[in-house]
Design a protein around this motif. Structure first.
Motif, PDB file in Angstrom:
ATOM      1  N   PRO A   1       0.828  -1.214   0.000  1.00 49.79           N
ATOM      2  CA  PRO A   1       0.000   0.000   0.000  1.00 49.79           C
ATOM      3  C   PRO A   1       0.858   1.257   0.000  1.00 49.79           C
ATOM      4  O   PRO A   1       1.891   1.328   0.656  1.00 49.79           O
ATOM      5  CB  PRO A   1      -0.822  -0.126   1.287  1.00 49.79           C
ATOM      6  CG  PRO A   1      -0.101  -1.119   2.134  1.00 49.79           C
ATOM      7  CD  PRO A   1       0.595  -2.039   1.198  1.00 49.79           C
ATOM      8  N   ASP A   2       0.396   2.255  -0.753  1.00 53.90           N
ATOM      9  CA  ASP A   2       1.170   3.492  -0.911  1.00 53.90           C
ATOM     10  C   ASP A   2       0.212   4.681  -0.920  1.00 53.90           C
ATOM     11  O   ASP A   2      -0.713   4.735  -1.734  1.00 53.90           O
ATOM     12  CB  ASP A   2       1.956   3.441  -2.218  1.00 53.90           C
ATOM     13  CG  ASP A   2       3.060   4.480  -2.279  1.00 53.90           C
ATOM     14  OD1 ASP A   2       3.219   5.240  -1.303  1.00 53.90           O
ATOM     15  OD2 ASP A   2       3.754   4.549  -3.308  1.00 53.90           O
TER      16      ASP A   2
ATOM     17  N   GLY B   1       1.409   3.812   5.029  1.00 49.60           N
ATOM     18  CA  GLY B   1       1.647   2.520   4.393  1.00 49.60           C
ATOM     19  C   GLY B   1       2.322   1.501   5.281  1.00 49.60           C
ATOM     20  O   GLY B   1       2.459   0.334   4.888  1.00 49.60           O
TER      21      GLY B   1
ATOM     22  N   TRP C   1       1.737  -0.752   7.453  1.00 55.40           N
ATOM     23  CA  TRP C   1       0.557  -1.452   7.950  1.00 55.40           C
ATOM     24  C   TRP C   1       0.879  -2.460   9.036  1.00 55.40           C
ATOM     25  O   TRP C   1       2.016  -2.913   9.171  1.00 55.40           O
ATOM     26  CB  TRP C   1      -0.188  -2.088   6.791  1.00 55.40           C
ATOM     27  CG  TRP C   1       0.597  -3.109   5.979  1.00 55.40           C
ATOM     28  CD1 TRP C   1       1.912  -3.456   6.104  1.00 55.40           C
ATOM     29  CD2 TRP C   1       0.090  -3.880   4.899  1.00 55.40           C
ATOM     30  NE1 TRP C   1       2.257  -4.382   5.183  1.00 55.40           N
ATOM     31  CE2 TRP C   1       1.167  -4.675   4.426  1.00 55.40           C
ATOM     32  CE3 TRP C   1      -1.146  -3.986   4.280  1.00 55.40           C
ATOM     33  CZ2 TRP C   1       1.013  -5.564   3.360  1.00 55.40           C
ATOM     34  CZ3 TRP C   1      -1.283  -4.874   3.224  1.00 55.40           C
ATOM     35  CH2 TRP C   1      -0.222  -5.642   2.772  1.00 55.40           C
TER      36      TRP C   1
ATOM     37  N   TYR D   1      -7.245  -1.712   5.881  1.00 48.56           N
ATOM     38  CA  TYR D   1      -6.793  -1.958   4.525  1.00 48.56           C
ATOM     39  C   TYR D   1      -6.890  -3.446   4.223  1.00 48.56           C
ATOM     40  O   TYR D   1      -6.620  -4.286   5.087  1.00 48.56           O
ATOM     41  CB  TYR D   1      -5.349  -1.490   4.362  1.00 48.56           C
ATOM     42  CG  TYR D   1      -4.850  -1.431   2.932  1.00 48.56           C
ATOM     43  CD1 TYR D   1      -5.046  -0.294   2.162  1.00 48.56           C
ATOM     44  CD2 TYR D   1      -4.188  -2.515   2.365  1.00 48.56           C
ATOM     45  CE1 TYR D   1      -4.580  -0.221   0.852  1.00 48.56           C
ATOM     46  CE2 TYR D   1      -3.718  -2.455   1.056  1.00 48.56           C
ATOM     47  CZ  TYR D   1      -3.926  -1.310   0.305  1.00 48.56           C
ATOM     48  OH  TYR D   1      -3.468  -1.245  -0.982  1.00 48.56           O
TER      49      TYR D   1
ATOM     50  N   ILE E   1      -6.068  -6.271   0.897  1.00 51.01           N
ATOM     51  CA  ILE E   1      -5.589  -6.516  -0.463  1.00 51.01           C
ATOM     52  C   ILE E   1      -5.702  -8.011  -0.751  1.00 51.01           C
ATOM     53  O   ILE E   1      -5.329  -8.853   0.077  1.00 51.01           O
ATOM     54  CB  ILE E   1      -4.148  -6.000  -0.664  1.00 51.01           C
ATOM     55  CG1 ILE E   1      -3.727  -6.096  -2.125  1.00 51.01           C
ATOM     56  CG2 ILE E   1      -3.151  -6.681   0.247  1.00 51.01           C
ATOM     57  CD1 ILE E   1      -2.470  -5.299  -2.467  1.00 51.01           C
TER      58      ILE E   1
ATOM     59  N   ALA F   1      -7.407  -3.959  -4.078  1.00 52.11           N
ATOM     60  CA  ALA F   1      -7.012  -3.231  -2.867  1.00 52.11           C
ATOM     61  C   ALA F   1      -8.154  -2.334  -2.427  1.00 52.11           C
ATOM     62  O   ALA F   1      -8.816  -1.707  -3.256  1.00 52.11           O
ATOM     63  CB  ALA F   1      -5.762  -2.399  -3.128  1.00 52.11           C
TER      64      ALA F   1
ATOM     65  N   TYR G   1      -9.497   0.468   0.885  1.00 51.79           N
ATOM     66  CA  TYR G   1      -9.193   1.292   2.067  1.00 51.79           C
ATOM     67  C   TYR G   1     -10.504   1.669   2.727  1.00 51.79           C
ATOM     68  O   TYR G   1     -11.441   2.116   2.064  1.00 51.79           O
ATOM     69  CB  TYR G   1      -8.436   2.547   1.620  1.00 51.79           C
ATOM     70  CG  TYR G   1      -8.410   3.687   2.610  1.00 51.79           C
ATOM     71  CD1 TYR G   1      -7.393   3.791   3.567  1.00 51.79           C
ATOM     72  CD2 TYR G   1      -9.380   4.687   2.576  1.00 51.79           C
ATOM     73  CE1 TYR G   1      -7.367   4.852   4.467  1.00 51.79           C
ATOM     74  CE2 TYR G   1      -9.357   5.753   3.470  1.00 51.79           C
ATOM     75  CZ  TYR G   1      -8.350   5.826   4.411  1.00 51.79           C
ATOM     76  OH  TYR G   1      -8.308   6.874   5.295  1.00 51.79           O
TER      77      TYR G   1
ATOM     78  N   PHE H   1      -3.537   7.152  -3.657  1.00 45.67           N
ATOM     79  CA  PHE H   1      -4.110   5.871  -3.260  1.00 45.67           C
ATOM     80  C   PHE H   1      -3.659   4.855  -4.304  1.00 45.67           C
ATOM     81  O   PHE H   1      -4.116   4.862  -5.445  1.00 45.67           O
ATOM     82  CB  PHE H   1      -5.638   5.917  -3.188  1.00 45.67           C
ATOM     83  CG  PHE H   1      -6.243   4.559  -2.905  1.00 45.67           C
ATOM     84  CD1 PHE H   1      -5.948   3.892  -1.725  1.00 45.67           C
ATOM     85  CD2 PHE H   1      -7.084   3.946  -3.811  1.00 45.67           C
ATOM     86  CE1 PHE H   1      -6.471   2.640  -1.459  1.00 45.67           C
ATOM     87  CE2 PHE H   1      -7.631   2.695  -3.551  1.00 45.67           C
ATOM     88  CZ  PHE H   1      -7.323   2.041  -2.371  1.00 45.67           C
TER      89      PHE H   1
ATOM     90  N   THR I   1      -0.431   1.424  -5.017  1.00 45.88           N
ATOM     91  CA  THR I   1       0.518   0.422  -4.529  1.00 45.88           C
ATOM     92  C   THR I   1       1.849   0.623  -5.243  1.00 45.88           C
ATOM     93  O   THR I   1       1.900   1.102  -6.383  1.00 45.88           O
ATOM     94  CB  THR I   1       0.015  -1.016  -4.800  1.00 45.88           C
ATOM     95  OG1 THR I   1      -0.337  -1.139  -6.184  1.00 45.88           O
ATOM     96  CG2 THR I   1      -1.173  -1.357  -3.941  1.00 45.88           C
TER      97      THR I   1
ATOM     98  N   ASP J   1      -1.346   3.046  -9.423  1.00 43.95           N
ATOM     99  CA  ASP J   1      -2.232   3.780  -8.522  1.00 43.95           C
ATOM    100  C   ASP J   1      -3.646   3.878  -9.082  1.00 43.95           C
ATOM    101  O   ASP J   1      -3.854   3.930 -10.300  1.00 43.95           O
ATOM    102  CB  ASP J   1      -1.710   5.206  -8.303  1.00 43.95           C
ATOM    103  CG  ASP J   1      -0.297   5.244  -7.730  1.00 43.95           C
ATOM    104  OD1 ASP J   1       0.049   4.311  -6.986  1.00 43.95           O
ATOM    105  OD2 ASP J   1       0.441   6.195  -8.034  1.00 43.95           O
TER     106      ASP J   1
ATOM    107  N   SER K   1     -11.290   1.884  -3.417  1.00 43.07           N
ATOM    108  CA  SER K   1     -10.891   0.550  -3.858  1.00 43.07           C
ATOM    109  C   SER K   1     -10.585   0.581  -5.345  1.00 43.07           C
ATOM    110  O   SER K   1     -11.069   1.460  -6.077  1.00 43.07           O
ATOM    111  CB  SER K   1     -11.990  -0.484  -3.562  1.00 43.07           C
ATOM    112  OG  SER K   1     -13.167  -0.167  -4.283  1.00 43.07           O
TER     113      SER K   1
END
Length: 526
Positions: free
Chosen positions: A265-266, A301, A303, A333, A335, A349, A351, A364, A366, A475, A506
């Protein structure tokens, strides 16, 4: 008055001003500040010359001399040009060119090939300067092309033109585009004949739905759960999943390692000059208003994994589900990876915000780390210049480049090289073997050889280390770059180009190992 500040990766939102100018209201303007970066060429310091043998000089800005003797300075604040100090255009200049164009096209009846062209010239008939060209493209292939009738358009006049579109039997999953280009009809004092002065693009109302991928026809998938890791393999690939890290630790195809790590996640980007100016303006105010604390997303990120579940779906597919908390922002989060025997991996993914009052989300998406050697990049999306959601004035098409060529060198390293509305992107080696990422439906994409930490902490490019591996962002969205100014909250993008943190987000995309033409692997729905 100055109304768009061109410092670094900027000039976002320019069209919003011009929508007002063109609406014939009592508004006028303006000046972009400014034309050229005011850098002074200096030799690369001895400590960095070995790493950058191919680049002996750089362009210095404020502080390079003054900091050493304690003299106050404004840093890189004079590096705010539409072109760099060597007069190479920044991507923002191409956006200005598009928005400032004097010939505008709009659809009248695209199915019948009818378009309207309006001249915004004030003193000349458009035919004195320009002629119109058209082409029809199917994804990246040209199906037909030709010339428009003479552009007999008085100042501010509008006329309808009919284009003889080719008869097309739509192919499943293919998009069809009408490109209009307006070019100089003779040499001018500033450009040769054929120089493009304006363009527009419209998607034609043609198409047939892509067929759904036949999962039942895919090869069998081997799966071995070894406690801390899960191993998957098919006829040509091997994928290792690290349960502790919650991510893919290796993907190999035809003996070539493609993925070193990711996706993870980024939510952060290396700050642009506008970001830095806005963040500097809110220092001291964050304690009173947490909605100004954008740097909280830098740590978001990191997590805390709560569960990882790997299970076989059938003989040809498996599913890995990772659920995690995002302690820095009080959110959740998730994924998921659906892995097929062909090596295709569908990534999903999502959120889920918590109760925290949070600032806008810079990104939002990866990040993946790809192996060295995947230097060639091809994408189907907007290009070839860098685009952002508030500066996306490039045609949709298929473009080919390299990772190094897509790095945009602003005077101070910052987020760059983004591409929006990407249908698919492929990074391959010299033999055409590599990794395809297909948006389901669209992605924003950037690839670089530097870590984000290096970009953020370096004042000049030579202070970074060019790495063999490639840092790839896939992204759902990155916030706009802004461009009103670079020193107040106005430096942030306007609300339409922000990512609201208080609602769920998402997205989905597909990863696939490829050999040969990547476009041939993108004609199915997953």
């Amino acid at each position: 008055c100055e109304y768009s500040h061109a410092m670094g990766n900027s000039n976002g939102g320019l069209a919003r001003y011009w929508d007002i100018f063109y609406s014939d209201t009592n508004m006028r303007g303006g000046f972009v500040w400014d034309w050229v970066d005011q850098g002074i060429r200096q030799p690369v310091p001895p400590a960095h010359r070995e790493a950058w043998k191919d680049r002996p000089a750089f362009l210095a800005y404020g502080g390079w001399w003054e900091d050493k003797v304690g003299v106050r300075n404004d840093g890189n604040f004079c590096m705010n040009g539409l072109v760099d100090a060597d007069r190479n255009p920044h991507p923002g200049l191409w956006a200005v060119k598009y928005v400032y164009r004097n010939l505008h096209a709009s659809p009248a009846d695209l199915a019948a090939g009818r378009v309207r062209v309006r001249s915004w010239f004030d003193f000349i008939n458009a035919r004195e300067l320009a002629e119109g060209l058209w082409e029809v493209k199917a994804d990246g292939r040209t199906l037909a092309s030709g010339k428009l009738p003479e552009l007999d358009l008085a100042p501010r006049a509008e006329k309808e033109f009919t284009i003889p579109l080719p008869a097309v039997k739509p192919e499943p999953g293919v998009e069809y585009w009408l490109n209009l280009s307006f070019v100089t009809r003779a040499d001018t004092p500033y450009a040769r004949r054929g120089h493009e002065i304006a363009w527009d693009q419209f998607q034609l109302p043609l198409g047939a739905p892509a067929p759904r991928a036949d999962i039942s026809a895919l090869p069998p998938l081997e799966m071995k759960d070894a406690g801390g890791a899960v191993h998957f393999s098919g006829p040509d690939f091997q994928l290792d999943f690290d349960k502790t890290a919650g991510t893919v630790s290796s993907l190999t195809f035809q003996g070539v390692r493609l993925i070193e790590r990711g996706p993870l996640p980024d939510f952060w980007r290396a700050p642009t000059d506008n970001d830095r100016g806005a963040l500097k303006s809110v220092r001291g105010k964050i304690a009173q208003d947490p909605r100004l604390n954008l740097p909280i997303w830098r740590e978001a990120g990191e997590w805390k994994i709560e569960s990882v579940e790997a299970r076989r779906l059938d003989g040809r597919s498996a599913r890995v589900e990772v659920r995690a908390a995002l302690p820095a922002v009080g959110a959740r989060y998730q994924i998921g990876y659906t892995i097929h025997g062909s090596g295709d991996v569908v990534v999903e993914a999502s959120y889920q915000p918590g109760a925290k009052d949070l600032p806008m989300m810079p990104r939002f998406g990866t990040e993946l780390v790809l192996s060295g050697g995947l230097d060639n990049i091809q994408w189907y999306g907007r290009g070839p210049k860098e685009t952002h959601i508030d500066r996306k004035f490039e045609r949709v098409g298929v473009f080919t480049s390299t990772v190094d060529r897509e790095w945009v060198e602003y005077s101070r390293p910052q987020e760059n090289g983004n591409k929006v509305d990407v249908r698919w992107v492929a990074l391959t080696n010299s033999k055409g073997v590599g990794l395809l990422a297909q948006g389901l439906p669209l992605l924003e994409v950037s690839a670089r050889r530097f870590t984000r930490k290096e970009i953020e902490e370096s004042g000049y490019w030579f202070q970074m280390r060019r790495r063999p591996e490639i840092y790839l962002n896939l992204d759902a969205r990155q916030m706009g770059v802004g461009g009103i100014d670079s020193w107040t909250l106005n430096a942030f993008p306007v609300e339409a180009y922000r990512i609201p943190p208080g609602q769920p987000h998402s997205y989905r995309y597909r990863l696939a190992p490829v050999s040969g033409d990547p476009a041939s692997r993108t004609k199915e729905r997953w």
